[in-house]
Design a protein around this motif. Structure first.
Motif, PDB file in Angstrom:
ATOM      1  N   ALA A 102       0.823  -1.205   0.000  1.00  0.00           N
ATOM      2  CA  ALA A 102       0.000   0.000   0.000  1.00  0.00           C
ATOM      3  C   ALA A 102       0.858   1.255   0.000  1.00  0.00           C
ATOM      4  N   LEU A 103       1.922   1.240   0.817  1.00  0.00           N
ATOM      5  CA  LEU A 103       2.812   2.386   0.874  1.00  0.00           C
ATOM      6  C   LEU A 103       3.520   2.581  -0.445  1.00  0.00           C
ATOM      7  N   THR A 104       3.926   1.485  -1.079  1.00  0.00           N
ATOM      8  CA  THR A 104       4.605   1.580  -2.371  1.00  0.00           C
ATOM      9  C   THR A 104       3.689   2.173  -3.413  1.00  0.00           C
ATOM     10  N   SER A 105       2.401   1.737  -3.385  1.00  0.00           N
ATOM     11  CA  SER A 105       1.437   2.254  -4.349  1.00  0.00           C
ATOM     12  C   SER A 105       1.253   3.751  -4.186  1.00  0.00           C
ATOM     13  N   THR A 106       1.109   4.206  -2.927  1.00  0.00           N
ATOM     14  CA  THR A 106       0.938   5.629  -2.668  1.00  0.00           C
ATOM     15  C   THR A 106       2.184   6.403  -3.055  1.00  0.00           C
ATOM     16  N   ALA A 107       3.339   5.832  -2.723  1.00  0.00           N
ATOM     17  CA  ALA A 107       4.595   6.514  -3.028  1.00  0.00           C
ATOM     18  C   ALA A 107       4.825   6.628  -4.519  1.00  0.00           C
ATOM     19  N   SER A 108       4.280   5.679  -5.292  1.00  0.00           N
ATOM     20  CA  SER A 108       4.511   5.687  -6.724  1.00  0.00           C
ATOM     21  C   SER A 108       3.576   6.620  -7.475  1.00  0.00           C
ATOM     22  N   ALA A 109       2.571   7.180  -6.780  1.00  0.00           N
ATOM     23  CA  ALA A 109       1.621   8.080  -7.424  1.00  0.00           C
ATOM     24  C   ALA A 109       2.325   9.365  -7.851  1.00  0.00           C
ATOM     25  N   ALA A 110       1.916   9.886  -9.007  1.00  0.00           N
ATOM     26  CA  ALA A 110       2.525  11.113  -9.519  1.00  0.00           C
ATOM     27  C   ALA A 110       2.103  12.306  -8.668  1.00  0.00           C
ATOM     28  N   ILE A 123      -0.519  13.849 -13.997  1.00  0.00           N
ATOM     29  CA  ILE A 123      -0.431  12.897 -15.110  1.00  0.00           C
ATOM     30  C   ILE A 123       0.050  11.569 -14.557  1.00  0.00           C
ATOM     31  N   GLU A 124      -0.709  10.517 -14.831  1.00  0.00           N
ATOM     32  CA  GLU A 124      -0.366   9.171 -14.377  1.00  0.00           C
ATOM     33  C   GLU A 124      -0.207   8.235 -15.576  1.00  0.00           C
ATOM     34  N   THR A 125       0.595   7.201 -15.391  1.00  0.00           N
ATOM     35  CA  THR A 125       0.664   6.146 -16.388  1.00  0.00           C
ATOM     36  C   THR A 125      -0.685   5.452 -16.439  1.00  0.00           C
ATOM     37  N   ALA A 126      -1.192   5.231 -17.642  1.00  0.00           N
ATOM     38  CA  ALA A 126      -2.572   4.756 -17.804  1.00  0.00           C
ATOM     39  C   ALA A 126      -2.848   3.439 -17.091  1.00  0.00           C
ATOM     40  N   LYS A 127      -1.875   2.551 -16.994  1.00  0.00           N
ATOM     41  CA  LYS A 127      -2.101   1.235 -16.406  1.00  0.00           C
ATOM     42  C   LYS A 127      -2.022   1.232 -14.884  1.00  0.00           C
ATOM     43  N   LYS A 128      -1.592   2.336 -14.274  1.00  0.00           N
ATOM     44  CA  LYS A 128      -1.502   2.388 -12.823  1.00  0.00           C
ATOM     45  C   LYS A 128      -2.885   2.576 -12.222  1.00  0.00           C
ATOM     46  N   ARG A 129      -3.098   2.002 -11.030  1.00  0.00           N
ATOM     47  CA  ARG A 129      -4.401   2.120 -10.376  1.00  0.00           C
ATOM     48  C   ARG A 129      -4.722   3.571 -10.028  1.00  0.00           C
ATOM     49  N   GLU A 130      -3.697   4.390  -9.819  1.00  0.00           N
ATOM     50  CA  GLU A 130      -3.919   5.798  -9.492  1.00  0.00           C
ATOM     51  C   GLU A 130      -4.533   6.570 -10.657  1.00  0.00           C
ATOM     52  N   ALA A 131      -4.470   5.994 -11.865  1.00  0.00           N
ATOM     53  CA  ALA A 131      -5.049   6.666 -13.029  1.00  0.00           C
ATOM     54  C   ALA A 131      -6.556   6.499 -13.083  1.00  0.00           C
ATOM     55  N   GLY A 132      -7.105   5.520 -12.368  1.00  0.00           N
ATOM     56  CA  GLY A 132      -8.545   5.293 -12.358  1.00  0.00           C
ATOM     57  C   GLY A 132      -9.281   6.375 -11.598  1.00  0.00           C
TER      58      GLY A 132
END
Length: 202
Positions: free
Chosen positions: A20-28, A166-175
């Motif tokens: 979860a932390l990695t996902s949040t940290a990877s968000a643009a 701007i997020e990479t389209a395949k990342k969950r943060e783009a949804g």
């Protein structure tokens, strides 16, 4: 049936938290700009609000729902009450734009080159081997959220916030389900903020 060892359960919990932390940290990061009227700087902008879409947008659409709900939650957390448009002190207009950019994907060639000196940074023996992975640039989603708070009686805007990323389209943060609460939280960062100031929210 045997119960999983406590240490195994603890390890699983740690792994999930780390993910979860990695996902949040990877968000643009999100770029936020505020515009504040003179009235808003002199008088605290408090009271009951009615959250709706900007003129021209459909407030009943499924596309608008996550953005309206996310902005409503943020305003509630700031101490605003909810009211119908006719009874509200302020009308909050919400508009979100999402644009997907598609990039051409090309598979790069495998190249092998003989270096003229030993100690090459590729192999250490004067021969370089280069591979291109990933198929080129990835598709991206650009999202922009604009929130305007208007005085209901006069119709004058008291406050405006714009959040973009701007997020990479395949990342969950783009949804939209993830982007809506993230951008809504960011747009009210430091509320009401300084007029014309642009900040970055991670």
């Amino acid at each position: 049936m045997k119960r999983p060892p406590i240490l195994l359960l603890a390890a699983c919990a740690t792994a999930l938290a780390s993910t979860a932390l990695t996902s949040t940290a990877s968000a643009a990061p999100i770029t936020v700009t505020h515009f504040v009227s003179t009235e808003a700087t002199l008088v605290p902008v408090k009271g009951a609000v009615a959250v709706t879409t900007a003129p021209g947008d459909d407030p009943t659409s499924l596309e608008a729902r996550p953005w309206l709900e996310a902005v409503g939650r943020e305003l509630s957390a700031l101490g605003y009450g909810a009211a119908t448009p006719g009874a509200a002190d302020f009308i909050v207009e919400v508009h979100a734009d999402r644009d997907t950019t598609h990039h051409e994907h090309h598979r790069g060639p495998v190249s092998v080159g003989m270096g003229g000196e030993s100690g090459s940074r590729y192999s250490g023996f004067g021969m370089g081997v280069g591979f291109t992975f990933g198929g080129g640039p990835k598709d991206t989603v650009a999202t922009r959220l604009v929130v305007v708070i208007r005085d209901r009686a006069s119709g004058r805007p008291w406050w405006e916030g714009r959040a973009e990323n701007i997020e990479t389209a395949k990342k969950r943060e783009a949804g939209a389900d993830v982007a809506a609460p993230r951008l809504a939280h960011a747009v009210f960062a430091g509320f009401p903020g300084k007029s014309g100031e642009t900040i970055t929210v991670k």
